[in-house]
Scaffold this motif. Sequence first.
Motif, PDB file in Angstrom:
ATOM      1  N   MET A   1      65.462  24.436  65.361  1.00 15.08           N
ATOM      2  CA  MET A   1      66.187  23.440  66.165  1.00 15.08           C
ATOM      3  C   MET A   1      66.128  23.822  67.653  1.00 15.08           C
ATOM      4  SD  MET A   1      70.262  22.494  66.031  1.00 15.08           S
ATOM      5  CE  MET A   1      70.935  23.525  67.336  1.00 15.08           C
ATOM      6  N   THR A   2      65.889  22.833  68.469  1.00 21.57           N
ATOM      7  CA  THR A   2      65.983  23.042  69.914  1.00 21.57           C
ATOM      8  C   THR A   2      67.380  22.608  70.363  1.00 21.57           C
ATOM      9  OG1 THR A   2      63.643  22.552  70.165  1.00 21.57           O
ATOM     10  CG2 THR A   2      64.985  22.448  72.152  1.00 21.57           C
ATOM     11  N   THR A   3      68.120  23.500  71.023  1.00 21.99           N
ATOM     12  CA  THR A   3      69.463  23.132  71.490  1.00 21.99           C
ATOM     13  C   THR A   3      69.390  22.457  72.857  1.00 21.99           C
ATOM     14  OG1 THR A   3      69.846  25.195  72.686  1.00 21.99           O
ATOM     15  CG2 THR A   3      70.443  25.171  70.342  1.00 21.99           C
ATOM     16  N   GLY A   4      70.464  21.785  73.192  1.00 20.61           N
ATOM     17  CA  GLY A   4      70.542  21.161  74.510  1.00 20.61           C
ATOM     18  C   GLY A   4      70.355  22.170  75.626  1.00 20.61           C
ATOM     19  N   ALA A   5      70.935  23.348  75.458  1.00 16.86           N
ATOM     20  CA  ALA A   5      70.794  24.390  76.491  1.00 16.86           C
ATOM     21  C   ALA A   5      69.328  24.770  76.667  1.00 16.86           C
ATOM     22  CB  ALA A   5      71.630  25.615  76.110  1.00 16.86           C
ATOM     23  N   GLN A   6      68.605  24.850  75.552  1.00 17.33           N
ATOM     24  CA  GLN A   6      67.180  25.184  75.662  1.00 17.33           C
ATOM     25  C   GLN A   6      66.405  24.085  76.380  1.00 17.33           C
ATOM     26  OE1 GLN A   6      66.653  25.955  71.445  1.00 17.33           O
ATOM     27  NE2 GLN A   6      66.349  28.151  71.824  1.00 17.33           N
ATOM     28  N   VAL A   7      66.780  22.837  76.096  1.00 17.38           N
ATOM     29  CA  VAL A   7      66.112  21.718  76.785  1.00 17.38           C
ATOM     30  C   VAL A   7      66.361  21.797  78.293  1.00 17.38           C
ATOM     31  CG1 VAL A   7      66.077  19.204  77.067  1.00 17.38           C
ATOM     32  CG2 VAL A   7      66.141  20.215  74.771  1.00 17.38           C
ATOM     33  N   VAL A   8      67.582  22.123  78.673  1.00 16.27           N
ATOM     34  CA  VAL A   8      67.887  22.234  80.114  1.00 16.27           C
ATOM     35  C   VAL A   8      66.957  23.251  80.752  1.00 16.27           C
ATOM     36  CG1 VAL A   8      69.618  22.930  81.818  1.00 16.27           C
ATOM     37  CG2 VAL A   8      70.289  21.524  79.866  1.00 16.27           C
ATOM     38  N   ILE A   9      66.835  24.404  80.134  1.00 13.35           N
ATOM     39  CA  ILE A   9      65.997  25.453  80.720  1.00 13.35           C
ATOM     40  C   ILE A   9      64.523  25.034  80.736  1.00 13.35           C
ATOM     41  CG2 ILE A   9      65.222  27.845  80.457  1.00 13.35           C
ATOM     42  CD1 ILE A   9      68.053  28.502  79.426  1.00 13.35           C
ATOM     43  N   GLU A  10      64.055  24.442  79.625  1.00 13.60           N
ATOM     44  CA  GLU A  10      62.670  23.949  79.577  1.00 13.60           C
ATOM     45  C   GLU A  10      62.378  22.975  80.711  1.00 13.60           C
ATOM     46  OE1 GLU A  10      61.586  21.959  75.939  1.00 13.60           O
ATOM     47  OE2 GLU A  10      62.166  23.705  74.748  1.00 13.60           O
ATOM     48  N   ARG A  11      63.289  22.023  80.898  1.00 15.75           N
ATOM     49  CA  ARG A  11      63.030  20.989  81.903  1.00 15.75           C
ATOM     50  C   ARG A  11      63.180  21.543  83.325  1.00 15.75           C
ATOM     51  NH1 ARG A  11      59.609  18.838  80.503  1.00 15.75           N
ATOM     52  NH2 ARG A  11      59.824  17.392  82.254  1.00 15.75           N
ATOM     53  N   LEU A  12      64.089  22.495  83.522  1.00 13.49           N
ATOM     54  CA  LEU A  12      64.157  23.150  84.833  1.00 13.49           C
ATOM     55  C   LEU A  12      62.836  23.845  85.136  1.00 13.49           C
ATOM     56  CD1 LEU A  12      67.756  24.731  84.783  1.00 13.49           C
ATOM     57  CD2 LEU A  12      66.966  22.892  86.284  1.00 13.49           C
ATOM     58  N   LEU A  13      62.319  24.593  84.151  1.00 17.00           N
ATOM     59  CA  LEU A  13      61.046  25.293  84.354  1.00 17.00           C
ATOM     60  C   LEU A  13      59.920  24.301  84.619  1.00 17.00           C
ATOM     61  CD1 LEU A  13      61.354  28.070  81.617  1.00 17.00           C
ATOM     62  CD2 LEU A  13      61.280  28.423  84.104  1.00 17.00           C
ATOM     63  N   ALA A  14      59.925  23.199  83.881  1.00 18.40           N
ATOM     64  CA  ALA A  14      58.882  22.185  84.088  1.00 18.40           C
ATOM     65  C   ALA A  14      58.956  21.613  85.501  1.00 18.40           C
ATOM     66  CB  ALA A  14      59.030  21.070  83.054  1.00 18.40           C
ATOM     67  N   GLY A  15      60.175  21.588  86.055  1.00 13.31           N
ATOM     68  CA  GLY A  15      60.362  21.079  87.413  1.00 13.31           C
ATOM     69  C   GLY A  15      60.174  22.147  88.476  1.00 13.31           C
ATOM     70  N   GLY A  16      59.756  23.337  88.068  1.00 17.14           N
ATOM     71  CA  GLY A  16      59.483  24.387  89.046  1.00 17.14           C
ATOM     72  C   GLY A  16      60.693  25.217  89.426  1.00 17.14           C
ATOM     73  N   VAL A  17      61.766  25.100  88.653  1.00 17.10           N
ATOM     74  CA  VAL A  17      62.985  25.873  88.943  1.00 17.10           C
ATOM     75  C   VAL A  17      62.999  27.060  87.983  1.00 17.10           C
ATOM     76  CG1 VAL A  17      65.502  25.818  89.049  1.00 17.10           C
ATOM     77  CG2 VAL A  17      64.169  23.755  89.620  1.00 17.10           C
ATOM     78  N   ASP A  18      62.795  28.258  88.502  1.00 21.51           N
ATOM     79  CA  ASP A  18      62.652  29.409  87.609  1.00 21.51           C
ATOM     80  C   ASP A  18      63.533  30.592  87.983  1.00 21.51           C
ATOM     81  OD1 ASP A  18      61.326  30.234  89.841  1.00 21.51           O
ATOM     82  OD2 ASP A  18      59.344  30.380  88.911  1.00 21.51           O
ATOM     83  N   VAL A  19      64.529  30.337  88.819  1.00 14.36           N
ATOM     84  CA  VAL A  19      65.534  31.350  89.142  1.00 14.36           C
ATOM     85  C   VAL A  19      66.897  30.705  88.950  1.00 14.36           C
ATOM     86  CG1 VAL A  19      66.581  32.713  90.994  1.00 14.36           C
ATOM     87  CG2 VAL A  19      64.089  32.607  90.798  1.00 14.36           C
ATOM     88  N   CYS A  20      67.827  31.432  88.347  1.00 12.61           N
ATOM     89  CA  CYS A  20      69.172  30.896  88.119  1.00 12.61           C
ATOM     90  C   CYS A  20      70.208  31.921  88.567  1.00 12.61           C
ATOM     91  CB  CYS A  20      69.353  30.575  86.628  1.00 12.61           C
ATOM     92  SG  CYS A  20      71.011  29.980  86.242  1.00 12.61           S
ATOM     93  N   PHE A  21      70.941  31.581  89.618  1.00 11.31           N
ATOM     94  CA  PHE A  21      72.028  32.430  90.106  1.00 11.31           C
ATOM     95  C   PHE A  21      73.282  32.065  89.311  1.00 11.31           C
ATOM     96  CE2 PHE A  21      68.989  32.103  93.606  1.00 11.31           C
ATOM     97  CZ  PHE A  21      68.780  33.448  93.894  1.00 11.31           C
ATOM     98  N   ALA A  22      73.755  32.992  88.483  1.00 10.12           N
ATOM     99  CA  ALA A  22      74.698  32.641  87.425  1.00 10.12           C
ATOM    100  C   ALA A  22      76.023  33.368  87.520  1.00 10.12           C
ATOM    101  CB  ALA A  22      74.064  32.953  86.074  1.00 10.12           C
ATOM    102  N   ASN A  23      77.089  32.651  87.253  1.00 16.73           N
ATOM    103  CA  ASN A  23      78.406  33.225  87.007  1.00 16.73           C
ATOM    104  C   ASN A  23      79.009  32.426  85.864  1.00 16.73           C
ATOM    105  OD1 ASN A  23      81.622  33.332  87.797  1.00 16.73           O
ATOM    106  ND2 ASN A  23      80.556  35.227  88.153  1.00 16.73           N
TER     107      ASN A  23
END
Lengths: 513, 513
Positions: A1-23
């Motif tokens: 199963m692909t989770t929604g969270a995984q889709v978010v990360i996949e689509r961010l990467l597809a859009g060229g976003v590959d760094v996440c500043f997280a708290n």
Amino acid sequence: MTTGAQVVIERLLAGGVDVCFANPGTSEMHFVAALDSARDMRPVLCLFEGVATGAADGYARIAGRPAATLLHLGPGMANGLANLHNARRAFSPLVNVVGDHATYHKPLDAPLESDIEALADWAHGSVHRPASPADIGAAVDSAVQSATGEPGRVATIILPADFSWGPADSNPAVPQQQQAATAGMAVADVADLLRDRGGKALLLLGGPANTAAGLTAAARVTAATGARALVETFPARLARGRGVPHHDRLAYLGEQAAEQLSGTTDLVLVGARSPVTFFAYPGKPGDLVPPGASVHVLAPADLEKLADHLGAPPYVDSPPTAPTVPSGPLNPQNWAEVIAALLPERAIISDEANTSGLFLPAATAGAAPHDVLTLTGGAIGQGLPVAVGAAVAAPDRPVIALQADGSALYTISALWTMAREQLDVTVVILNNHAYAILQLELQRVGTSATGEQSRSLLDLSRPDIDFASIAQGFGVPATRAGTAEELAEQFRAALAEPGPHLIDAVVPAWSAG
Amino acid sequence: MTTGAQVVIERLLAGGVDVCFANPGTSEMHFVAALDSARDMRPVLCLFEGVATGAADGYARIAGRPAATLLHLGPGMANGLANLHNARRAFSPLVNVVGDHATYHKPLDAPLESDIEALADWAHGSVHRPASPADIGAAVDSAVQSATGEPGRVATIILPADFSWGPADSNPAVPQQQQAATAGMAVADVADLLRDRGGKALLLLGGPANTAAGLTAAARVTAATGARALVETFPARLARGRGVPHHDRLAYLGEQAAEQLSGTTDLVLVGARSPVTFFAYPGKPGDLVPPGASVHVLAPADLEKLADHLGAPPYVDSPPTAPTVPSGPLNPQNWAEVIAALLPERAIISDEANTSGLFLPAATAGAAPHDVLTLTGGAIGQGLPVAVGAAVAAPDRPVIALQADGSALYTISALWTMAREQLDVTVVILNNHAYAILQLELQRVGTSATGEQSRSLLDLSRPDIDFASIAQGFGVPATRAGTAEELAEQFRAALAEPGPHLIDAVVPAWSAG
């Protein structure tokens, strides 16, 4: 199963976003877990949301593309708002991922419930809340597109926890058309105007005009026409140093700015906004456009075309003499000369020196080529986080954070992220033990603080703050400098060794006399 | 001439507001200057707005009346929002004074311009923006009345700079009528209900019911009827220790809370909200009211009347045995026993121990009488600011801040205000080098973090944070404790000496398994 969270990360990467500043918090735990199957996304832990949003801003200013932030519901986003305000004023592309309560939990008004959309709206950002799990991919794609439009902006994806942990469709959405860049006057018309008005015309340079190429074209234009040029007061990113023509910046103090603009009949905005004062002062104008002057707009992309159209000869660099290292006890001028003399090639300066930075632009005009990132929105506490983001974006470039003491404390835990990521950042605290800018502003608004009560709110002594001790607590090696020689020695040593360093430079507050 | 700023201070003082937690900027300079002619208003400088708002919350919880904050435009208020969220959930009366641009400057969209009202709305507060200088006094009066209504709330006065520096009328406005307190069921009806249902009825105690008097009345009621009583999960202020009956608190973990409530057919809310879980978890209910149970409301003011109506005998205290100082390396249980054993009379505990605080309520049940202030809204970074405010409100009472490491860093500069004001606060950092609550929550939301990427977002090591070094940097004497004996010795020493102290207590993260 692909989770929604995984889709978010996949689509961010597809859009060229590959760094996440997280708290992150509880509502973001599935996003956190999904990072383990997405090795291309680099998570950078920040210990306060204002560090995460400021770092994403700094990253965007250097990388020219967005990073993501990961924030915990409304209160987490609230903590990040001040630096989102600065990012908005910098036109930085930035994608927030904000976890929300599960859709069915939201109506219960649990303790952390709040109106996340209202906060995103406050930052003039676009909001992307998927209506269903099937909508997640499209929401992320539209957020990335919104962020990376012309100009860049803050986009916020609000991700309900049940969408994050539930199954979702990873099909990418159909990309939307990019918006066209802002149009301006025709190049030929601007050429005619500048030839006709000469020194009464003034180019105000901002945004994309502040690159080395833009500033060079502007220098050719002014040489060919006699028109003048100024850089906006607080540029998001400004090329500086040898090889780059020096243009004065429009002054922060309204009185000085008015003087710089006086006599101008035609103001040409090239990527800059029409100038206004930072604050109002009793009996002084707030709009800095001289009475009767006309305001025109030239697209920054047309600046070089304009120079060519004018037949302007190539720019020949004649930089001011390179500064030398001064000596003696630190004062508001010599610390800047130390930095300028020793500045390495291709350095990035995150400048939140505030009042202590008065002499910095003059000192660095002849320094090695570098970029300067300034406090675009006036919300203090930007400098250290922006340095974090710049260092992540450009690991091969030295980053120098020139940081006023009072402002440093708003987001001081940025030091820890520098240590965790072993970022090559040298922080110089300009420690005058005061909110010196307020001591100045107090006079300017036409009042005075002669009593103990009011003065207690403007000084940062009793007790003095020991930034070296604080930095060491966060894992950053630190020293203290009281003379130009000490600062030079410590600055050289910090640059020579990888990883972050902090120098607590004790610099008396500047005084107008 | 009387300025608008002076009128604001006059009317605040007239409304009983005589402490101002301040982080001012240029637009607040006339307010700052006006403090010199208002010696009855005590200004307390905070180095970050989240410290100011949290301190005002802590002040209100102990003093029972509002303090003011002084915040710099929208970005300053944004920095204070998270603790306003907690204050809202605590029903704390609080009056923000937020400076704004001059009325004629606002349309220019200067760099710090933003929608301040939207931020005040986000915190569910009332907004008071005077329409003219003549309206300032009435705006302040209505803000104070709104804040001090039943229940207390966050009121925000937005003060344009030109109103602040211009002449204004100091005539007080006509006071409005106070709102009536929330009504509940008739006492006789509740008495009948409890007698009839016995152990199937449960009183959920919150707000004003959590005073010693309220908890005592509740104990009499349960003794007389067989009904049960629980205290809400995160009380704003809870009386505890010898002489005060111990009631269990509703658990934070939904599974445990559901077990505590199971079998209840009639839930009587006495100053508490109907219970819901903090977060949603896959496959678990969020609304904690047992299926089919009826929910009733009793006004907290009627609790003692109810006990008397039932003819309940007076409460006789039989406290648990007073704890003794344990020994050995610190663990999640013995640190709490150290604090409980050595807790001075009339102490105030600001409790943001989070996961490290699991054993605290049991340990302190037999301790000296004290008050506990908890994290009402879940927005971390409350503990140190609330301790500041509590200490300002009650200079004669020892304040103990029990503070998780991760949460401490959101508002760490509160330490400086403790040093500046020489507040009698003992901070105990529960340093487990992790966001331990997230390591727990990760399992609870049904996922896991086994990879390096996800784990990097949950641990606070690499590098470890040295809170003693940070505290010393802010001017607070600090030590580190690794054993119960060391903690006891250092805690005794901190209590014996006036002014703030910090103990960095290295306590391994609690583990369920």
